[in-house]
Design a protein around this motif. Structure first.
Motif, PDB file in Angstrom:
ATOM      1  N   THR A  69      64.991  33.061  38.336  1.00 48.05           N
ATOM      2  CA  THR A  69      65.131  34.495  38.121  1.00 48.05           C
ATOM      3  C   THR A  69      65.730  35.176  39.343  1.00 48.05           C
ATOM      4  O   THR A  69      66.598  36.052  39.231  1.00 48.05           O
ATOM      5  CB  THR A  69      63.766  35.107  37.793  1.00 48.05           C
ATOM      6  N   ASN A  70      65.284  34.774  40.517  1.00 48.83           N
ATOM      7  CA  ASN A  70      65.824  35.352  41.738  1.00 48.83           C
ATOM      8  C   ASN A  70      67.305  35.028  41.904  1.00 48.83           C
ATOM      9  O   ASN A  70      68.088  35.899  42.334  1.00 48.83           O
ATOM     10  CB  ASN A  70      65.027  34.844  42.939  1.00 48.83           C
ATOM     11  N   ILE A  91      72.727  51.189  41.060  1.00 49.84           N
ATOM     12  CA  ILE A  91      72.088  50.164  40.229  1.00 49.84           C
ATOM     13  C   ILE A  91      71.841  48.895  41.030  1.00 49.84           C
ATOM     14  O   ILE A  91      70.763  48.275  40.926  1.00 49.84           O
ATOM     15  CB  ILE A  91      72.959  49.874  38.990  1.00 49.84           C
ATOM     16  N   ALA A  92      72.804  48.500  41.850  1.00 47.48           N
ATOM     17  CA  ALA A  92      72.639  47.288  42.658  1.00 47.48           C
ATOM     18  C   ALA A  92      71.505  47.447  43.665  1.00 47.48           C
ATOM     19  O   ALA A  92      70.682  46.540  43.843  1.00 47.48           O
ATOM     20  CB  ALA A  92      73.949  46.960  43.374  1.00 47.48           C
ATOM     21  N   ASP A  93      71.443  48.594  44.335  1.00 47.74           N
ATOM     22  CA  ASP A  93      70.369  48.821  45.314  1.00 47.74           C
ATOM     23  C   ASP A  93      68.997  48.836  44.643  1.00 47.74           C
ATOM     24  O   ASP A  93      68.043  48.219  45.138  1.00 47.74           O
ATOM     25  CB  ASP A  93      70.599  50.142  46.049  1.00 47.74           C
ATOM     26  N   GLN A  94      68.881  49.523  43.538  1.00 49.74           N
ATOM     27  CA  GLN A  94      67.595  49.599  42.842  1.00 49.74           C
ATOM     28  C   GLN A  94      67.178  48.243  42.290  1.00 49.74           C
ATOM     29  O   GLN A  94      65.998  47.868  42.355  1.00 49.74           O
ATOM     30  CB  GLN A  94      67.684  50.626  41.716  1.00 49.74           C
ATOM     31  N   TYR A 107      63.000  42.147  44.837  1.00 51.37           N
ATOM     32  CA  TYR A 107      62.287  41.646  46.021  1.00 51.37           C
ATOM     33  C   TYR A 107      60.776  41.699  45.797  1.00 51.37           C
ATOM     34  O   TYR A 107      60.069  40.712  46.051  1.00 51.37           O
ATOM     35  CB  TYR A 107      62.672  42.471  47.244  1.00 51.37           C
ATOM     36  N   TYR A 108      60.285  42.814  45.305  1.00 54.26           N
ATOM     37  CA  TYR A 108      58.841  42.926  45.097  1.00 54.26           C
ATOM     38  C   TYR A 108      58.380  42.101  43.901  1.00 54.26           C
ATOM     39  O   TYR A 108      57.232  41.630  43.882  1.00 54.26           O
ATOM     40  CB  TYR A 108      58.462  44.395  44.932  1.00 54.26           C
ATOM     41  N   TYR A 135      55.120  37.384  42.355  1.00 55.09           N
ATOM     42  CA  TYR A 135      54.934  36.081  41.714  1.00 55.09           C
ATOM     43  C   TYR A 135      54.630  34.994  42.748  1.00 55.09           C
ATOM     44  O   TYR A 135      53.837  34.087  42.477  1.00 55.09           O
ATOM     45  CB  TYR A 135      56.181  35.701  40.920  1.00 55.09           C
ATOM     46  N   LEU A 136      55.251  35.090  43.914  1.00 55.84           N
ATOM     47  CA  LEU A 136      54.980  34.099  44.952  1.00 55.84           C
ATOM     48  C   LEU A 136      53.514  34.159  45.391  1.00 55.84           C
ATOM     49  O   LEU A 136      52.855  33.121  45.533  1.00 55.84           O
ATOM     50  CB  LEU A 136      55.904  34.336  46.146  1.00 55.84           C
TER      51      LEU A 136
END
Length: 534
Positions: free
Chosen positions: A114-115, A201-204, A210-211, A216-217
């Motif tokens: 997913t990342n 959109i890219a920044d958001q 990231y969060y 999930y980690l």
């Protein structure tokens, strides 16, 4: 790149998720077309997210039923062995631990996929944003050169050539060409209105990703720690550790079901977009992009005409015409009007710069660059992104079910440990077969505890009793356990030291039995043998 549009084909799992039932809060079927702005579509995704809440409720219900059965209907412990059968509980804990470890492995893979997909999406958005920014800079620079630079030089040349109507006519023709260039360049930046939207959109997206990845980690690490702590708690047989593990298992169970609901809703919504992304983008950009421009970049087909070709051609021809006029004026007017040379050369430099920018603009406006970014973004989202969400949903489901079973197993172990402690409490501390009593009897701090058969303790209470003297011929060597017992403080402890080489446990003698034994004659000893010999 005539077949560039064929690079993207929606994967089969997006169609499978797209066909999931979309139901709103009124249990009515909703349209599965990707329309995030409509309330009905939003309700259908929220309804899918509630699957996690339903699973959590079922898990708590099953756990409650199990607790009621365990407390009220469990079988009694075997009275003969006094040891409950923990084989099933142990195997259940081992199996749940293995399932959780397998689920964690699936979760790590899904989280990474997913990342990667979201990173490819944001990278493509930033790249497309850079392309649109370059187009904007080229158009702005060209307009500045033509509007500010060329017009100023033309105004000064009109003053210089005021006495020459033929030169003034050439300048008016050049002014007409400048107006054509300005008009066509102003029509081009219509696509640049997407510049700010793509960057935002890219920044958001990067911020949210990231969060999401970090959450999930931490959840995956928490499940691994729970498995290790469960093994430690069962090995140490510590109720405090098991209770702490139960608290963290409940927390992880809630997070697992919540992640399952959120992952399912996100995967279904993303699949709705991946099945028909062109239609959604055309609808979103119809306010500032014409349909032919949108289709040109979305499909990039040779059958579709370039919507900017006509404007670019007009600009190119206008610039070429002005270059020819400037060359003629430099050749014929400079000998007559030397002061006009500076302005004519300035116009020539601006036209050369504008023509170079126009060639760059033609390359940047070509559909192949932006279409490649568009296809890369779709592949990142619909292939790696949705696939990773499916693996994360599988992880959440496996972890939730395994954690529910682990919670039952841990509570069962806790109850067995409580019953075992209760059995130990029922054992008499004075029992000679109690290992704890033997440890207490050897404690030097408990000096007031003596054996009834100890010579040291019997000197004061039974001083009048002496064993009969035995002849050397009838002397029997002292038993082996008496020789070993003398090593522990010099006093034999008959009731605590096992008989070496005998199959039966040692008897525990009372004072009356000791008196009877010590009064036995040699004949009685030979008659009964060595059964009562100490």
């Amino acid at each position: 790149m005539a077949t560039a549009r064929l690079d993207y084909v929606a994967p089969w799992w997006t169609y499978w998720l797209h066909n999931f039932p979309h139901i709103n809060f009124f249990f009515q079927s909703a349209d599965n077309t990707f329309k995030p702005g409509e309330a009905s579509y939003q309700q259908s995704l929220i309804f899918l997210a509630c699957v996690g809440a339903v699973g959590l409720g079922l898990s708590l219900l099953v756990w409650t039923v199990y607790l009621v059965w365990l407390c009220c209907c469990r079988k009694d412990i075997d009275e003969e062995t006094k040891r409950p059968n923990t084989c099933c509980v142990t195997w259940a804990a081992v199996i749940t631990g293995l399932v959780i470890c397998s689920a964690v492995g699936v979760g790590f893979y899904g989280n990474s996929e997913t990342n990667d997909g979201v990173y490819q999406l944001t990278y493509s958005l930033y790249k497309a944003n850079h392309t649109l920014g370059g187009i904007n800079n080229l158009v702005t620079g060209s307009l500045g050169n033509v509007e500010a630079g060329v017009k100023q030089h033309l105004e000064r040349l009109e003053e210089i050539f005021s006495l020459r109507p033929d030169y003034l006519q050439a300048l008016r023709f050049m002014q007409l060409m400048v107006n054509n260039v300005i008009r066509e360049l102003v029509a081009l930046p219509e696509i640049n209105k997407t510049n700010i939207d793509l960057g935002a959109i890219a920044d958001q997206t990067a911020f949210v990703e990231y969060y999401r990845w970090l959450t999930y980690l931490l959840l995956l690490i928490l499940d691994l720690v729970i498995c290790l702590a469960m093994c430690l708690g069962m090995a140490k047989q510590s109720q405090c550790v098991l209770i702490t593990i139960m608290v963290f298992v409940v927390l992880s169970l809630i997070l697992s079901w919540a992640s399952l609901g959120a992952g399912t809703a996100t995967a279904v919504g993303t699949s709705d977009f991946c099945v028909s992304p062109d239609k959604f983008i055309v609808n979103q950009t119809k306010d500032f992009l014409s349909a032919d421009v949108a289709h040109y970049y979305l499909f990039c087909s040779p059958n579709l005409p370039n919507p900017f070709q006509q404007s670019l051609t007009i600009c190119q021809r206008s610039l070429t015409t002005m270059q020819i006029q400037i060359q003629g004026l430099l050749q014929f007017s400079v000998p007559i009007f030397p002061s006009a040379e500076k302005d004519l050369l300035g116009i020539q430099r601006l036209l050369n710069s504008t023509e170079f920018s126009l060639h760059q603009l033609t390359a940047w406006l070509d559909c192949r660059g932006l279409h490649k970014d568009y296809v890369d973004a779709l592949i990142g989202v619909c292939y790696d992104g949705v696939e990773g969400l499916l693996y994360l949903s599988l992880f959440s489901l496996l972890a939730a079910c395994a954690l529910s079973a682990m919670l039952c197993a841990i509570f069962r172990v806790w109850t067995l440990m409580g019953s075992r402690e209760k059995e130990y409490d029922d054992i008499d501390e004075e029992d000679p077969f109690n290992p704890q009593a033997r440890r207490m009897s050897y404690n030097p701090r408990r000096s007031n505890t003596h054996s009834f058969c100890s010579y040291t303790s019997s000197l004061s209470s039974q001083a009048n009793l002496h064993p009969p003297q035995q002849s050397a011929s009838n002397a029997v060597p002292p038993p082996e356990y008496m020789n070993q017992s003398m090593l522990f403080g010099g006093s034999p402890r008959y009731e605590n030291v096992p008989l070496i080489g005998r199959g039966s446990p040692p008897p525990s003698y009372s004072p009356s039995m000791r008196t009877t034994y010590l009064s036995m004659t040699d004949a009685q000893i030979r008659h009964f043998g060595t059964d009562f010999q100490v």
